[in-house]
Write an enzyme that holds these catalytic residues in place. Structure first.
Site, short mmCIF file in Angstrom:
data_model
loop_
_atom_site.label_atom_id
_atom_site.label_comp_id
_atom_site.label_asym_id
_atom_site.label_seq_id
_atom_site.Cartn_x
_atom_site.Cartn_y
_atom_site.Cartn_z
N ASP A 64 0.86 -1.18 0.00
CA ASP A 64 0.00 0.00 0.00
C ASP A 64 0.90 1.24 0.00
OD1 ASP A 64 -1.35 2.27 1.34
OD2 ASP A 64 -3.06 0.94 1.36
N THR A 97 -3.08 5.48 -4.20
CA THR A 97 -1.96 6.17 -3.53
C THR A 97 -0.64 5.91 -4.28
OG1 THR A 97 -1.90 4.28 -2.03
CG2 THR A 97 -2.90 6.28 -1.21
N THR A 98 -0.47 4.69 -4.79
CA THR A 98 0.76 4.38 -5.54
C THR A 98 0.75 5.11 -6.88
OG1 THR A 98 0.71 2.20 -4.51
CG2 THR A 98 2.23 2.49 -6.32
N ASP A 396 -9.40 0.04 1.67
CA ASP A 396 -9.41 0.50 0.27
C ASP A 396 -10.69 0.04 -0.43
OD1 ASP A 396 -7.00 1.63 0.69
OD2 ASP A 396 -5.82 0.31 -0.58
#
Length: 549
Positions: A64, A97-98, A396
Site C-alpha cells: 500500500d 496512492t501508488t 481501500d
C-alpha cells in the site's frame, strides 16, 4: 530589527551556501523521482511487497503506497511534499496512492528537459494547467461511463478490480461482499443527500486465530468487553438496551477536598449518602425495565448488586465511538444523567445480545438488528501482520465502494484510461510541455507491464496502436494491460473498471503537485542561531553583506 534584539537569522538549506533557480528546481525533480522509484514496483496485481522496520523494531509488510510512505523518513522538503500527497489521496478517496506518486514523479521528470532548454517554469506550468483542464473535461465527458449503483453485480466487479492488486485478492469474493454490505448498511439518505461514514460506523475488529475465510460482517456491533458481574445474563434475545454517558458510582471529590468528621455517626452517614445516590441512579434505570445497560464510565460494586438483583446485565467503560455505533444499530439514545431517562431512549432494534469467548478474550455481540446503520467487520487471520495488511486492503475496498455509491461513473482500468487520455491530448498538443505531460501518463501502463516482466516497448507500442485505431470519440477505448500476464486485453470484457472519483483525484493531485514543485526557485530555512548572533553594528553589516553575496 537592529541593535541588541534577537532577530532570526536566515540559515540556508543543507550547506550554508545559497542555492536558487534552476539548480533547486532540478533537485526537487530529482527528489520527486526518487520517491516515485521507491514505490514503482508496488503497482498492479504482480506488485512486490515492501518490508518496513520502525525504530522500535516492529515490522510492516505491505504494498500500500500510503502505508509505505508513512514509515519512510526523508530529509528533502520536496520529497516530504510528495509523501504528503499520498496521504491526501488516501484520506480523500482511499485508493490510488501508488499511482498518484508514480504519476507525479513522471510529470516532474517530463519537465526536466524543458528546464535544461532554459524554458521558464511558468511557461511549463501554464501548459500543465491547460492539460489538467482538458483531462478533467475528457474524464467527466466521453471517457467515462455511468453505472447503476443498485446493480450489485456491477459494483462487485469494480471493487474486485480495485483489490485485485492487493494481498487480499485471493479472498476477493469475501472481501467484496463485506465491503458492499458495509457501505449499504452505513448509508444514510437525508434531505436528498447521501452520507456514507465508513470511518465512524464501520468498525474493523482484528482477532488473531482462525483463517481469513472465517471473517464476517455483523449486522450490528461487537465490542471487546464482558459483563461486569459473572452472574449477569450473557444471552438475551430481543434485549432492551440503555446507553449512558455517566458513571454508576458515587463521585469522589477532587484531590484538594477536605472532609472533617466530628461526631461519631458522621462517617456512617457519609457512606449512607453514597449508597443512597447509587441506589437512586439504579432505581431510575430499573424503573424502565431494560435488559442491558452500557455506560462509558464505571459501575460500582453496589450498582452491580442492584442491577443483578433486577436481572439487568451491565457493560462498563465502553468507548464513546462504540457507544455511538450501538446507538445507531439498535435505535437507543445516549443519556447523560439517569434522572433524564425516558422510555423513548431505550433501544429495541437489536435481536440478540450475547457474550462469546474468542481465543482468550471475551467479546460482546449486539446482532440481528432490524435496521442497523452501523456494522462491525470481524477479521480473522494467522498473525497480526496478516490482519493489519488485510485491514488496509479492506479499507481501500470500502472506500472504493463508497466512491461508486456517491459518484456512479467508471473508467476502464489496467492503464487503458491513461493511454486513452494521452491519445486525446496528443491530438490537441501544440506545445512541448503539453505533449510531454501526455506522454507522462503512459507511465502507468508501462509500469504495469514492467512489474509483470513483459517486453515493455513491444507492449506499449501495440497498446498505442490499439488506441490510435479507436475512432469512436464518444466512448473510451478499453484496451489495457492484463496486470497478471502483461498481455493486452480489452478491460470491458475482463470487467476491470475503476471509479471516476479516484482517477480524477489522482490526476488533479499529481499535476498540481508537479506545478507546485516547479514553482519553487529557492530553498531557505529560517531558524535562530544561539551562539553566533550579530550584536554589534559591524557584525550586522558583515552578516548582511555575506547574505547579499
Amino acid at each position: 530589527m537592529l541593535g541588541g534584539g534577537r532577530a532570526p537569522i536566515l540559515v540556508l538549506s543543507q550547506n550554508t551556501k545559497r542555492e536558487s533557480g534552476r539548480k533547486v528546481q532540478l533537485e526537487n525533480i530529482n527528489a520527486g523521482k526518487q520517491v516515485a522509484d521507491v514505490i514503482r514496483t508496488c503497482l498492479g496485481p504482480q506488485a512486490m511487497l515492501k518490508m518496513l522496520m520502525d525504530p522500535m523494531g516492529g515490522i510492516v509488510m505491505t504494498n500500500d503506497g500510503n502505508a509505505i510512505l508513512r514509515e519512510i523518513t526523508v530529509q528533502h522538503p520536496a520529497a516530504k511534499s510528495m509523501i504528503e500527497i499520498a496521504r491526501t489521496q488516501d484520506e480523500e478517496v482511499g485508493d490510488g496512492t501508488t499511482s498518484v506518486i508514480v504519476l507525479a514523479g513522471e510529470m516532474l521528470a517530463s519537465a526536466e528537459q524543458f528546464l535544461e532548454q532554459q524554458i521558464h517554469p511558468t511557461v511549463i506550468i501554464k501548459q500543465y494547467r491547460q492539460a489538467l483542464e482538458d483531462i478533467i473535461a475528457l474524464l467527466e465527458g466521453p471517457l467515462s461511463v455511468s453505472i447503476d449503483k443498485n446493480d450489485k453485480k456491477a459494483l462487485a466487479n469494480v471493487v474486485k478490480g480495485c483489490i485485485g492488486t492487493k494481498f487480499i485478492s485471493k479472498w476477493s469474493d469475501l472481501a467484496v461482499n463485506i465491503a458492499l454490505d458495509a457501505v449499504q448498511t452505513v448509508m444514510l439518505e437525508e434531505n436528498g443527500r447521501t452520507e456514507v461514514d465508513i470511518k465512524r460506523y464501520a468498525k474493523v475488529e482484528k482477532i488473531p486465530g482462525g483463517s481469513l475465510e472465517d471473517s464476517e460482517i455483523l449486522k450490528g456491533v461487537m465490542l471487546n468487553k464482558d459483563v461486569t458481574h459473572p452472574k449477569m445474563r450473557r444471552y438475551i434475545e430481543n434485549p432492551k438496551i440503555i446507553l449512558l454517558d455517566c458513571s454508576l458510582e458515587y463521585k469522589k471529590g477532587e484531590s484538594q477536598t477536605n472532609v472533617e468528621i466530628t461526631a461519631e455517626g458522621d462517617f456512617t452517614r457519609m457512606l449512607e449518602i453514597e449508597e443512597e445516590h447509587v441506589r437512586k441512579q439504579c432505581d431510575d434505570i430499573i424503573a424502565l425495565k431494560p435488559d442491558v445497560v452500557f455506560t462509558e464510565k464505571g459501575v460500582s460494586d453496589l450498582a452491580q448488586h442492584f442491577l443483578l438483583k433486577a436481572g439487568i446485565s451491565a457493560v462498563r467503560r465502553v468507548r464513546k465511538s462504540d457507544n455511538n455505533r450501538i446507538a445507531r444499530a439498535c435505535g437507543a439514545v445516549i443519556v447523560n444523567r439517569t434522572e433524564e431517562l425516558q422510555a423513548s431512549d431505550i433501544g429495541t432494534g437489536a435481536g440478540l445480545f450475547e457474550i462469546k469467548k474468542l481465543g482468550d478474550e471475551y467479546f460482546c455481540y449486539i446482532t440481528k438488528c432490524k435496521n442497523p446503520k452501523a456494522c462491525t467487520i470481524v477479521l480473522r487471520g494467522a498473525s497480526k501482520d496478516i490482519l493489519n495488511e488485510t485491514e488496509r486492503n479492506l479499507q481501500d475496498a470500502l472506500q472504493v465502494a463508497r466512491n461508486i455509491v456517491l459518484k456512479p461513473r467508471l473508467v476502464p482500468g489496467g492503464g487503458a484510461i491513461e493511454m486513452a487520455v494521452a491519445q486525446r491530448l496528443l491530438q490537441k498538443a501544440t506545445h512541448g510541455p503539453y505533449r510531454a505531460l501526455a506522454h507522462a501518463l503512459e507511465i502507468i501502463p508501462r509500469t504495469l507491464s514492467q512489474n509483470c516482466g513483459a517486453n515493455t516497448i513491444r507492449t506499449l507500442t501495440a497498446l498505442r496502436a490499439k488506441h490510435a485505431n479507436h475512432t469512436d470519440q464518444n466512448s473510451p477505448c478499453t484496451w489495457g494491460i492484463d496486470g497478471e500476464s502483461g498481455e493486452l486485453v480489452e478491460q470491458k470484457d475482463k470487467g476491470i473498471w475503476e471509479p471516476l472519483a479516484v482517477k480524477l483525484q489522482t490526476y488533479k493531485t499529481a499535476i498540481e503537485t508537479a506545478i507546485l514543485l516547479l514553482r519553487i526557485d529557492d530553498i531557505v530555512s529560517g531558524s535562530k542561531k544561539k551562539d553566533k548572533e550579530p550584536n554589534t553594528p559591524s557584525q550586522i553589516q558583515e552578516q548582511t553583506a555575506a547574505m547579499q553575496d
